[in-house]
Write an enzyme that holds these catalytic residues in place. Structure first.
Site, PDB file in Angstrom:
ATOM      1  N   ASN A 100      28.093  39.640  32.928  1.00 15.23           N
ATOM      2  CA  ASN A 100      28.014  38.560  32.376  1.00 15.23           C
ATOM      3  C   ASN A 100      27.581  37.345  33.195  1.00 15.23           C
ATOM      4  O   ASN A 100      28.513  36.932  34.277  1.00 15.23           O
ATOM      5  CB  ASN A 100      29.638  38.106  31.359  1.00 15.23           C
ATOM      6  CG  ASN A 100      29.456  36.602  31.109  1.00 15.23           C
ATOM      7  OD1 ASN A 100      28.247  36.048  30.959  1.00 15.23           O
ATOM      8  ND2 ASN A 100      30.529  36.177  30.495  1.00 15.23           N
ATOM      9  N   TRP A 101      26.568  36.941  33.349  1.00 15.26           N
ATOM     10  CA  TRP A 101      26.074  36.057  34.265  1.00 15.26           C
ATOM     11  C   TRP A 101      26.481  34.676  34.129  1.00 15.26           C
ATOM     12  O   TRP A 101      26.393  33.867  35.230  1.00 15.26           O
ATOM     13  CB  TRP A 101      24.510  35.979  34.466  1.00 15.26           C
ATOM     14  CG  TRP A 101      24.060  37.369  35.142  1.00 15.26           C
ATOM     15  CD1 TRP A 101      24.519  38.319  35.123  1.00 15.26           C
ATOM     16  CD2 TRP A 101      22.409  37.534  35.566  1.00 15.26           C
ATOM     17  NE1 TRP A 101      23.520  39.441  35.433  1.00 15.26           N
ATOM     18  CE2 TRP A 101      22.352  38.856  35.769  1.00 15.26           C
ATOM     19  CE3 TRP A 101      21.323  36.625  35.758  1.00 15.26           C
ATOM     20  CZ2 TRP A 101      21.118  39.349  36.087  1.00 15.26           C
ATOM     21  CZ3 TRP A 101      20.377  37.237  35.914  1.00 15.26           C
ATOM     22  CH2 TRP A 101      20.093  38.530  36.452  1.00 15.26           C
ATOM     23  N   LYS A 102      26.902  34.284  33.027  1.00 17.35           N
ATOM     24  CA  LYS A 102      27.259  33.072  32.744  1.00 17.35           C
ATOM     25  C   LYS A 102      26.070  31.849  33.031  1.00 17.35           C
ATOM     26  O   LYS A 102      25.166  32.219  32.743  1.00 17.35           O
ATOM     27  CB  LYS A 102      28.450  32.575  33.396  1.00 17.35           C
ATOM     28  CG  LYS A 102      29.677  33.573  33.171  1.00 17.35           C
ATOM     29  CD  LYS A 102      31.152  33.271  33.829  1.00 17.35           C
ATOM     30  CE  LYS A 102      32.208  34.516  33.346  1.00 17.35           C
ATOM     31  NZ  LYS A 102      33.306  34.290  33.556  1.00 17.35           N
ATOM     32  N   HIS A 159      33.567  34.463  23.933  1.00 22.95           N
ATOM     33  CA  HIS A 159      34.126  34.338  25.473  1.00 22.95           C
ATOM     34  C   HIS A 159      34.866  33.160  25.459  1.00 22.95           C
ATOM     35  O   HIS A 159      34.768  32.436  24.708  1.00 22.95           O
ATOM     36  CB  HIS A 159      32.913  34.134  25.983  1.00 22.95           C
ATOM     37  CG  HIS A 159      33.404  34.424  27.807  1.00 22.95           C
ATOM     38  ND1 HIS A 159      34.024  33.506  28.304  1.00 22.95           N
ATOM     39  CD2 HIS A 159      33.384  35.549  28.496  1.00 22.95           C
ATOM     40  CE1 HIS A 159      34.171  33.952  29.806  1.00 22.95           C
ATOM     41  NE2 HIS A 159      33.820  35.276  29.622  1.00 22.95           N
ATOM     42  N   GLU A 211      35.388  31.024  27.423  1.00 21.07           N
ATOM     43  CA  GLU A 211      34.547  29.767  27.873  1.00 21.07           C
ATOM     44  C   GLU A 211      34.277  29.151  26.618  1.00 21.07           C
ATOM     45  O   GLU A 211      34.034  27.850  26.639  1.00 21.07           O
ATOM     46  CB  GLU A 211      33.789  30.157  28.900  1.00 21.07           C
ATOM     47  CG  GLU A 211      34.559  30.330  30.436  1.00 21.07           C
ATOM     48  CD  GLU A 211      33.733  31.253  31.427  1.00 21.07           C
ATOM     49  OE1 GLU A 211      32.687  31.729  31.043  1.00 21.07           O
ATOM     50  OE2 GLU A 211      34.393  31.848  32.197  1.00 21.07           O
ATOM     51  N   GLU A 248      40.092  40.042  27.474  1.00 17.90           N
ATOM     52  CA  GLU A 248      39.737  39.240  28.775  1.00 17.90           C
ATOM     53  C   GLU A 248      41.058  38.341  28.692  1.00 17.90           C
ATOM     54  O   GLU A 248      40.828  37.082  28.196  1.00 17.90           O
ATOM     55  CB  GLU A 248      38.304  38.706  28.482  1.00 17.90           C
ATOM     56  CG  GLU A 248      37.370  39.492  28.756  1.00 17.90           C
ATOM     57  CD  GLU A 248      36.143  38.760  29.393  1.00 17.90           C
ATOM     58  OE1 GLU A 248      35.677  39.406  30.368  1.00 17.90           O
ATOM     59  OE2 GLU A 248      35.615  37.709  28.997  1.00 17.90           O
ATOM     60  N   GLY A 279      37.717  35.037  36.597  1.00 16.72           N
ATOM     61  CA  GLY A 279      37.213  34.184  37.957  1.00 16.72           C
ATOM     62  C   GLY A 279      38.467  33.765  38.707  1.00 16.72           C
ATOM     63  O   GLY A 279      38.185  32.865  39.494  1.00 16.72           O
ATOM     64  N   SER A 339      38.094  39.227  36.504  1.00 20.15           N
ATOM     65  CA  SER A 339      38.243  39.745  38.151  1.00 20.15           C
ATOM     66  C   SER A 339      38.041  41.116  38.313  1.00 20.15           C
ATOM     67  O   SER A 339      38.548  41.762  39.309  1.00 20.15           O
ATOM     68  CB  SER A 339      39.572  39.171  38.648  1.00 20.15           C
ATOM     69  OG  SER A 339      39.314  37.602  38.716  1.00 20.15           O
ATOM     70  N   GLY A 389      31.933  39.216  35.451  1.00 18.96           N
ATOM     71  CA  GLY A 389      31.503  38.051  35.673  1.00 18.96           C
ATOM     72  C   GLY A 389      30.780  38.043  36.964  1.00 18.96           C
ATOM     73  O   GLY A 389      29.976  38.480  37.317  1.00 18.96           O
ATOM     74  N   GLY A 390      31.732  37.259  37.908  1.00 14.96           N
ATOM     75  CA  GLY A 390      31.398  37.016  39.261  1.00 14.96           C
ATOM     76  C   GLY A 390      30.769  38.120  40.128  1.00 14.96           C
ATOM     77  O   GLY A 390      29.632  38.179  40.794  1.00 14.96           O
TER      78      GLY A 390
HETATM   79  P1  PGA Z   1      35.035  37.501  36.113  1.00 19.77           P
HETATM   80  O1  PGA Z   1      34.567  37.088  34.688  1.00 19.77           O
HETATM   81  O2  PGA Z   1      34.594  38.795  36.363  1.00 19.77           O
HETATM   82  O3  PGA Z   1      34.403  36.527  37.115  1.00 19.77           O
HETATM   83  O4  PGA Z   1      36.486  37.285  36.253  1.00 19.77           O
HETATM   84  C1  PGA Z   1      34.557  37.957  33.601  1.00 19.77           C
HETATM   85  C2  PGA Z   1      34.263  37.277  32.327  1.00 19.77           C
HETATM   86  O5  PGA Z   1      34.480  36.025  32.262  1.00 19.77           O
HETATM   87  O6  PGA Z   1      33.579  37.720  31.611  1.00 19.77           O
END
Ligand code: PGA
Length: 253
Positions: free
Chosen positions: A9-11, A95, A97, A167, A173, A213, A234-235
């Site tokens: 997930n590149w966001k 998600h 977010e 999640e 993050g 994470s 994500g990251g």
């Molecule tokens: P993260 O994000 O790996 O940066 O914690 C995961 C996500 O939000 O899908």
């Protein structure tokens, strides 16, 4: 057997120009790898170039959101049909977010899931609790509420086309992933909800990911658990090398 799935997930990261070398590098590292289903979810602006680059590889394309209406006067929104047409196989929905910053309700997420399925997109449906909810002993209640909102629209024959992702919001993050044991426990709980609603066989076939994470160091321990079928990353998906190590978690380094 549930095939492991790793979704990046590149966001809201990577311009079109920045996306190209990242995708090319990833293709070099995992483009022919078959033991894990590999999905990248770049921003909308990079979907087309991603689709062009990944054709003839084993990497699949996903989007990060959609709007549940078919078409029309919805300035700024993207429909399921557009995503299907551009070559997406998956779409991340609900998600935290989106739920947090954009006030998406569980009912809205459910509508989006329905729309995704109409256009043959596989939704990756995110659920998970906040830190204060976990501390108050409400983590399972939150996961149950968010999951059951999806059950209201999901027909038994459609369950094999969806993926769930647990999640915990406090793990996203932050560098503080849930322990493999805690993640597995919640995923087992989510699977028990599926058993209750759709029966044992359907629940056994449904993939449930962990997200929050995830990195090349903790992926092996997470995947060693009985019920964790992959990760939403994500990251660590923003660098080809680290995402490739996650995809190839089974290999000796
Ligand atoms: P993260 O994000 O790996 O940066 O914690 C995961 C996500 O939000 O899908």
């Amino acid at each position: 057997m549930r095939k492991p799935l790793m979704a990046g997930n590149w966001k809201m990261n990577k311009t079109l120009t920045e996306s190209i070398p990242l995708i090319k590098e990833l293709i070099n590292l995992v483009g022919t790898y078959q033991d894990t289903e590999t999905v990248i979810c770049p921003p909308f602006t990079s979907l087309w170039v991603a689709r062009e680059l990944i054709q003839d590889t084993n990497i699949l394309l996903g989007a990060q959101n959609l709007y549940f209406q078919k078409e029309g006067a919805y300035t700024g929104e993207i429909s399921a049909r557009m995503l299907q047409n551009i070559g997406c196989s998956y779409v991340i929905l609900g998600h935290s977010e989106r739920r947090g910053y954009f006030q998406e309700s569980s009912a809205e997420v459910a509508q989006k899931v329905q729309e995704a399925l109409i256009f043959n997109l596989k939704p990756i449906i995110c659920v998970g609790e906040k830190l204060r909810e976990r501390e108050a002993g409400k983590a399972q209640d939150i996961v149950r509420e968010e999951t059951e909102a999806i059950f209201t629209v999901l027909k038994p024959a459609e369950v094999d086309r969806v993926v769930f992702a647990y999640e915990p919001i406090w793990a996203i993050g932050t560098g503080k992933a849930a322990t493999p044991r805690d993640a597995n426990e919640m995923i087992q709980y989510l699977r028990s909800l599926l058993v209750h609603k759709y029966g044992e066989r359907v629940a056994e076939d449904t993939r449930i990911l962990y997200g929050g994470s995830v990195n090349p160091e903790n992926i092996k321990a997470l995947m060693a658990e009985s019920d964790i079928d992959g990760a939403l990353v994500g990251g660590a998906s923003l660098q080809a090398e680290s995402f490739a190590r996650i995809v190839k978690f089974k290999e000796k380094e």
